[in-house]
Design a protein around this motif. Structure first.
Motif, short mmCIF file in Angstrom:
data_model
loop_
_atom_site.label_atom_id
_atom_site.label_comp_id
_atom_site.label_asym_id
_atom_site.label_seq_id
_atom_site.Cartn_x
_atom_site.Cartn_y
_atom_site.Cartn_z
N THR A 44 0.52 -1.01 0.12
CA THR A 44 0.29 -0.23 0.26
C THR A 44 1.44 1.24 -0.01
O THR A 44 1.01 2.44 -0.91
N ALA A 45 2.21 1.22 0.04
CA ALA A 45 2.94 2.55 0.47
C ALA A 45 3.18 2.81 -0.54
O ALA A 45 4.00 3.67 -0.80
N GLU A 46 3.48 1.45 -1.77
CA GLU A 46 3.53 2.16 -3.05
C GLU A 46 2.27 2.26 -4.41
O GLU A 46 2.67 1.91 -5.37
N GLY A 47 0.99 2.59 -3.25
CA GLY A 47 -0.16 3.18 -3.53
C GLY A 47 -0.71 1.63 -4.05
O GLY A 47 -2.02 2.54 -4.80
N ALA A 48 -0.22 0.06 -4.35
CA ALA A 48 -1.50 -0.42 -4.50
C ALA A 48 -2.64 -1.19 -3.80
O ALA A 48 -2.35 0.07 -2.63
N LYS A 49 -3.46 -1.36 -4.62
CA LYS A 49 -5.11 -1.61 -3.16
C LYS A 49 -4.61 -3.06 -3.25
O LYS A 49 -4.80 -3.83 -4.11
N VAL A 50 -4.42 -3.54 -1.78
CA VAL A 50 -3.95 -4.89 -1.19
C VAL A 50 -5.39 -5.22 -0.51
O VAL A 50 -5.86 -4.55 0.31
N THR A 51 -5.78 -6.69 -0.84
CA THR A 51 -6.45 -7.30 -0.17
C THR A 51 -5.64 -8.53 0.23
O THR A 51 -4.81 -9.16 -0.25
N GLY A 52 -5.19 -8.41 2.21
CA GLY A 52 -4.45 -9.61 2.46
C GLY A 52 -5.46 -10.78 3.08
O GLY A 52 -6.35 -10.24 3.39
N VAL A 53 -5.52 -11.52 2.15
CA VAL A 53 -5.59 -13.03 3.16
C VAL A 53 -5.30 -13.84 3.74
O VAL A 53 -3.44 -14.26 3.44
N ASP A 54 -5.22 -14.70 5.02
CA ASP A 54 -4.55 -14.81 5.43
C ASP A 54 -5.95 -15.84 6.71
O ASP A 54 -7.04 -16.02 7.12
#
Length: 113
Positions: A44-54
């Motif tokens: 996200t710091a690079e500007g990506a839209k992130v979904t984190g799954v664990d």
């Protein structure tokens, strides 16, 4: 591992993975096996839209407590069961720009009794 990850993650894994992945601003990335969200936050710091799954709810709960440069959607879920995520979340592999998995010990098949 904590908010920023281990020294190895900070100095080797994250910079190396970001160099390989080259995330773009606005790009959707699914971080499988995100754990406490260390790499999700770097993305996200690079500007990506992130979904984190664990698969571990305790790790997702911890990930949600750390500040992030932008909102991250964290989901406690088995990576084999992503079909029912909301339409705004990329479903691998067709609608996600990238799917990323650095390492997940729990990704090994477990014996069924």
């Amino acid at each position: 591992m904590g908010e920023n990850g281990s020294e190895l993650y900070q100095q080797v894994v994250i910079p190396g993975a970001l160099a390989l992945l080259k995330p773009q601003a606005g790009e959707s990335i699914l971080d499988l096996g995100c754990g406490q969200g260390v790499f999700s936050r770097a993305l996200t710091a690079e500007g990506a839209k992130v979904t984190g799954v664990d698969a571990a709810p305790s790790l997702i709960k911890r990930a949600k407590t750390y500040p992030s440069p932008a909102p991250i959607r964290y989901v406690a879920r088995d990576a084999a069961k992503l079909n029912d995520l909301a339409p705004s979340t990329p479903s691998p592999p067709s609608s996600a720009s990238r799917t990323w998995l650095i390492w997940a010990k729990s990704a090994r098949p477990r014996p069924r009794y």
